[in-house]
Motif scaffolding. Structure first.
Motif, PDB file in Angstrom:
ATOM      1  N   PHE A 130      24.644  34.652  56.907  1.00  0.00           N
ATOM      2  CA  PHE A 130      23.616  35.639  57.233  1.00  0.00           C
ATOM      3  C   PHE A 130      23.126  36.299  55.947  1.00  0.00           C
ATOM      4  O   PHE A 130      23.884  36.471  54.991  1.00  0.00           O
ATOM      5  N   ASN A 131      21.854  36.681  55.940  1.00  0.00           N
ATOM      6  CA  ASN A 131      21.316  37.524  54.863  1.00  0.00           C
ATOM      7  C   ASN A 131      20.246  38.441  55.456  1.00  0.00           C
ATOM      8  O   ASN A 131      20.085  38.533  56.682  1.00  0.00           O
ATOM      9  N   GLU A 132      19.485  39.111  54.584  1.00  0.00           N
ATOM     10  CA  GLU A 132      18.479  40.066  55.051  1.00  0.00           C
ATOM     11  C   GLU A 132      17.346  39.407  55.826  1.00  0.00           C
ATOM     12  O   GLU A 132      16.627  40.069  56.586  1.00  0.00           O
ATOM     13  N   GLY A 133      17.158  38.113  55.651  1.00  0.00           N
ATOM     14  CA  GLY A 133      16.059  37.438  56.333  1.00  0.00           C
ATOM     15  C   GLY A 133      16.467  36.639  57.552  1.00  0.00           C
ATOM     16  O   GLY A 133      15.622  36.005  58.197  1.00  0.00           O
ATOM     17  N   SER A 134      17.731  36.668  57.909  1.00  0.00           N
ATOM     18  CA  SER A 134      18.223  35.805  58.990  1.00  0.00           C
ATOM     19  C   SER A 134      17.644  36.177  60.349  1.00  0.00           C
ATOM     20  O   SER A 134      17.253  35.303  61.131  1.00  0.00           O
ATOM     21  N   SER A 135      17.595  37.458  60.657  1.00  0.00           N
ATOM     22  CA  SER A 135      17.105  37.878  61.977  1.00  0.00           C
ATOM     23  C   SER A 135      15.661  37.428  62.195  1.00  0.00           C
ATOM     24  O   SER A 135      15.331  36.830  63.231  1.00  0.00           O
ATOM     25  N   GLU A 136      14.797  37.741  61.232  1.00  0.00           N
ATOM     26  CA  GLU A 136      13.393  37.379  61.382  1.00  0.00           C
ATOM     27  C   GLU A 136      13.230  35.870  61.512  1.00  0.00           C
ATOM     28  O   GLU A 136      12.484  35.383  62.381  1.00  0.00           O
ATOM     29  N   ALA A 137      13.919  35.113  60.658  1.00  0.00           N
ATOM     30  CA  ALA A 137      13.785  33.659  60.696  1.00  0.00           C
ATOM     31  C   ALA A 137      14.245  33.102  62.038  1.00  0.00           C
ATOM     32  O   ALA A 137      13.615  32.202  62.606  1.00  0.00           O
ATOM     33  N   ALA A 138      15.352  33.621  62.580  1.00  0.00           N
ATOM     34  CA  ALA A 138      15.865  33.132  63.858  1.00  0.00           C
ATOM     35  C   ALA A 138      14.876  33.398  64.987  1.00  0.00           C
ATOM     36  O   ALA A 138      14.631  32.529  65.837  1.00  0.00           O
ATOM     37  N   TYR A 139      14.295  34.594  65.015  1.00  0.00           N
ATOM     38  CA  TYR A 139      13.318  34.930  66.056  1.00  0.00           C
ATOM     39  C   TYR A 139      12.035  34.115  65.889  1.00  0.00           C
ATOM     40  O   TYR A 139      11.407  33.710  66.880  1.00  0.00           O
ATOM     41  N   LEU A 140      11.640  33.869  64.644  1.00  0.00           N
ATOM     42  CA  LEU A 140      10.439  33.055  64.404  1.00  0.00           C
ATOM     43  C   LEU A 140      10.666  31.604  64.810  1.00  0.00           C
ATOM     44  O   LEU A 140       9.770  30.965  65.384  1.00  0.00           O
ATOM     45  N   ALA A 141      11.837  31.074  64.499  1.00  0.00           N
ATOM     46  CA  ALA A 141      12.118  29.677  64.849  1.00  0.00           C
ATOM     47  C   ALA A 141      12.083  29.485  66.358  1.00  0.00           C
ATOM     48  O   ALA A 141      11.431  28.553  66.867  1.00  0.00           O
ATOM     49  N   ALA A 142      12.772  30.349  67.092  1.00  0.00           N
ATOM     50  CA  ALA A 142      12.770  30.228  68.549  1.00  0.00           C
ATOM     51  C   ALA A 142      11.379  30.470  69.119  1.00  0.00           C
ATOM     52  O   ALA A 142      10.905  29.733  69.998  1.00  0.00           O
ATOM     53  N   GLY A 143      10.692  31.491  68.622  1.00  0.00           N
ATOM     54  CA  GLY A 143       9.346  31.788  69.111  1.00  0.00           C
ATOM     55  C   GLY A 143       8.348  30.694  68.805  1.00  0.00           C
ATOM     56  O   GLY A 143       7.428  30.436  69.595  1.00  0.00           O
ATOM     57  N   SER A 144       8.512  30.031  67.676  1.00  0.00           N
ATOM     58  CA  SER A 144       7.592  28.954  67.293  1.00  0.00           C
ATOM     59  C   SER A 144       7.706  27.761  68.227  1.00  0.00           C
ATOM     60  O   SER A 144       6.704  27.149  68.622  1.00  0.00           O
TER      61      SER A 144
END
Length: 723
Positions: A130-144
């Protein structure tokens, strides 16, 4: 076209004049014909997720950047509609994940979690960071994946490719694992069948061709007949990541979902185009025809591609393009491909390019695949068909004898036991004394997975330089049944067919040369000059023959001694290396009442493979490692692993002896099944020859562990005691 085509909504013009309405409708239809029918989704924000402690981690932001760069170099974006990423809503993620898991992924990158706390939480999972960008990337991947799936289901595009990360298919309802945070494809599939009934998507086929089993996706649709889950993956009798029996062909679903879960588990690595296409033709396609899906979602992992450091298989871009083309015959071509794995940047980018070009042009890229499948491939296919034939009558038919005989009849690695090292005894006696181990898929029970991974996939160091190196065609010689495939659509890069033997720089050696382990020697290799015969080549006094050494002749980085709770004993009656007399073994099971000296050499995983190969009389010119990263992961959790490719070898059992300075200690000995044969006398136990014993004494004395008298007594005591 000179610019990227961004999606926009059209305006409907109303007119009281029927002719004008007709003209507008015809113009609208003409525009639709000209409108690109493939959507691409890429968003640089998903690159913010990166390992904060390991810049060489295989699941790197460069994966999707390499894909996008390759597509741009071919002008692909200009032929597609480019979509931006959207974050998934919690209510949709909650269709497959628990609220506790959602809360963790949503908050892990917030200021409430510093890097130390993130690392501590990540360490509790299997192969996660995990890092500072993990949450956003995970939500973007699923949303995409949701975004493109809905748009294709609505008919706005015929197909779409979501270039997303982090991947998703390992993520389980309540747990992140295997680089995956949210299960992107499962979220989208569940939304379509449960939340969007107006779109008419009542049956979805998920095709997971990632080299690792999609354990998370399988669990999410285990009882649901509306989603047919198909996974083809390396299984290696339960030892390949994610390990255990979830990926077995016997896992077919439950209740209403029985028969709607199909696993095709490879027995070993090196499977390529011919193997995958055989599965398409004789398992997937017949079932897809009967199922008649409304839409296809592809978990597009490309770690089965040539040169992938984690996969060890050999699917070419041409092979992927043919697999994609065959799927386009179903669901009116409504296909969404979402990126999963794939860690060789060149192979990854070329393979995704090949798939996109098929979706655009409706035909595979230029290429050929002349090699036959492995014999084990037909064995697996027959087992899968038999298991599922009661659910899918199309699988009831017998496979033609002709295709069963068109195969590579050997396993990728076959031991030659005619001239082994410490391990070569009277092999005829060995084969007669031991019961033949059950071979193939049906006779082997999968290894039982255990918790607390000590060395997960995420610890692997991948050589960045290896990603962009070309395969040099001078590094291999085609054999019968092999071919060099050149694809005009892949920059004329040479591509290897599935059964070629390669010692190329982008394959396993370049990766495993960066991974360090401890090799623990308890026999003649305790004497350093003797061990260096396996590294530098040559022989020492008393040896009857020289050794070729490792491909990497670098000396051990560090040497140390250790006592371990294992029983040392001597067995066999003759070896080609030492003549008459026994050689050293450790009892495969530890005992607190026993103590044995081991000399530990810090070497690379590549060198350990070469030692293992020489101990079992195999050439070091092999296409894939005998002991790969998944075996390393497995043995650190399960204490030992018997290498199927060395069935019948004296030193075919790799033992995990613990950790030292953060690195695993490995050694090799006989399989546990041999112990009863030693006890009964079916296999000989015999003291060592004088030359062999002197070598052990030199090792213990020069290593300052024992005096000469103590060393002699230690060896004599081990030799005369019964097991």
């Amino acid at each position: 076209m000179t610019s990227l085509q961004r999606d926009s909504s059209s305006t409907v013009i109303s007119s009281p004049v029927p002719l004008l309405l007709l003209a507008v409708e015809m113009d609208h239809q003409e525009k639709n014909l000209r409108r690109p029918h493939v959507a691409l989704l890429y968003d640089e924000r998903m690159c913010s997720h990166a390992n904060p402690n390991d810049e060489d981690h295989p699941e790197t932001p460069e994966r999707i950047r390499a894909i996008w760069k390759k597509l741009e170099s071919r002008g692909i974006p200009q032929r597609c509609v480019i979509l931006g990423a959207k974050e998934a809503e919690d209510r949709y993620i909650a269709l497959v994940h628990t609220q506790k898991h959602i809360n963790l992924i949503r908050n892990i990158s917030s200021k409430d979690f510093d890097s130390w706390r993130r690392n501590r939480i990540a360490s509790k999972f299997n192969s996660i960071y995990f890092n500072e960008g993990s949450s956003e990337a995970a939500y973007l991947a699923a949303g995409s994946v949701i975004e493109v799936s809905e748009r294709v289901a609505k008919g706005e595009f015929r197909s779409a490719v979501a270039i997303v990360r982090p991947p998703g298919h390992h993520a389980e309802p309540d747990e992140a694992m295997g680089f995956c945070l949210f299960n992107n494809v499962a979220v989208a599939a569940n939304l379509l069948v449960n939340e969007r009934p107006e779109l008419g998507i009542r049956k979805i086929l998920i095709v997971d061709w990632d080299v690792h089993h999609g354990n998370g996706t399988q669990k999410m649709f285990w009882k649901d007949p509306r989603v047919l889950f198909f996974s083809v993956h390396r299984f290696d009798f339960g030892s390949f990541y994610p390990s255990g029996d979830d990926g077995s062909h016997t896992m077919v679903g439950e209740g209403l979902g029985a028969g709607y879960n199909i696993n095709v588990p490879w027995e070993h690595g090196q499977c390529g185009d011919a193997d995958y296409l055989a599965v398409w033709d004789h398992v997937l396609i017949p079932v897809a025809k009967a199922y008649n899906p409304d839409m296809i979602l592809i978990s597009g992992g490309f770690d089965a591609a040539i040169g992938d450091p984690l996969g060890g298989c050999r699917v070419s871009p041409y092979g992927y393009s043919v697999m994609m083309k065959k799927l386009m015959e179903f669901a009116r071509g409504r296909i969404v491909m979402a990126l999963e794995g794939g860690y060789n940047l060149m192979s990854l980018a070329n393979s995704v390019l090949a798939c996109v070009e098929v979706l655009l042009d409706g035909k595979p890229i230029v290429g050929s695949s002349e090699a036959y499948p492995f014999e084990s491939t037909w064995r697996v296919i027959q087992a899968v068909r038999q298991e599922l034939s009661s659910f899918w009558p199309a699988l009831n038919e017998e496979l033609p004898e002709k295709i069963l005989t068109n195969c590579i009849k050997t396993r990728p690695l076959e031991p030659n036991l005619s001239s082994a090292s410490d391990s070569d005894a009277e092999n005829d006696r060995l084969s007669n004394a031991l019961s033949e181990s059950p071979g193939g898929l049906c006779g082997t029970s999968p290894a039982e997975a255990v918790e607390d991974v000590i060395l997960p996939l995420s610890k692997l160091k991948v050589d960045e330089d290896s990603h962009e190196k070309e395969i040099d065609s001078n590094h291999f010689t085609p054999d019968e049944g092999t071919s060099l495939v050149s694809s005009e659509e892949c920059d004329n890069e040479p591509v290897l067919s599935p059964v070629q033997s390669v010692d190329g720089p982008i394959l396993w050696r370049s990766v495993y040369s960066k991974i360090s382990i401890w090799y623990g020697s308890y026999g003649s290799n305790m004497w350093k000059p003797r061990f260096l015969c396996y590294i530098e080549g040559g022989r020492v006094e008393g040896m009857k023959k020289p050794y070729s050494g490792s491909k990497d002749k670098s000396l051990p980085k560090e040497i140390m001694w250790k006592m371990v709770s294992y029983r040392l004993f001597f067995a066999q009656s003759h070896t080609h290396t030492w003549g008459a007399g026994g050689v050293a073994f450790l009892h495969p099971e530890s005992s607190s009442d026993e103590k044995a000296y081991i000399r530990m050499y810090k070497i690379t995983l590549e060198q350990f493979n070469d030692v293992l190969l020489q101990e079992n009389s195999l050439t070091s010119d092999v296409a894939s490692p005998l002991f790969d990263s998944s075996a390393l992961d497995f043995v650190t959790r399960n204490k030992s692993t018997h290498l199927e490719a060395l069935k019948g070898g004296w030193y075919s059992n790799v033992i995990y002896l613990g950790m030292e300075h953060g690195l695993p200690i490995l050694t090799m000995t006989c399989p546990l099944s041999y112990i009863d044969n030693f006890k009964s006398g079916k296999l000989p136990m015999q003291p060592p020859s004088e030359d062999y014993a002197k070598t052990l004494v030199k090792g213990l004395v020069e290593g300052k562990q024992l005096s000469e008298e103590e060393a002699v007594n230690y060896i004599h005591g081990s030799a005369v005691r019964q097991i």
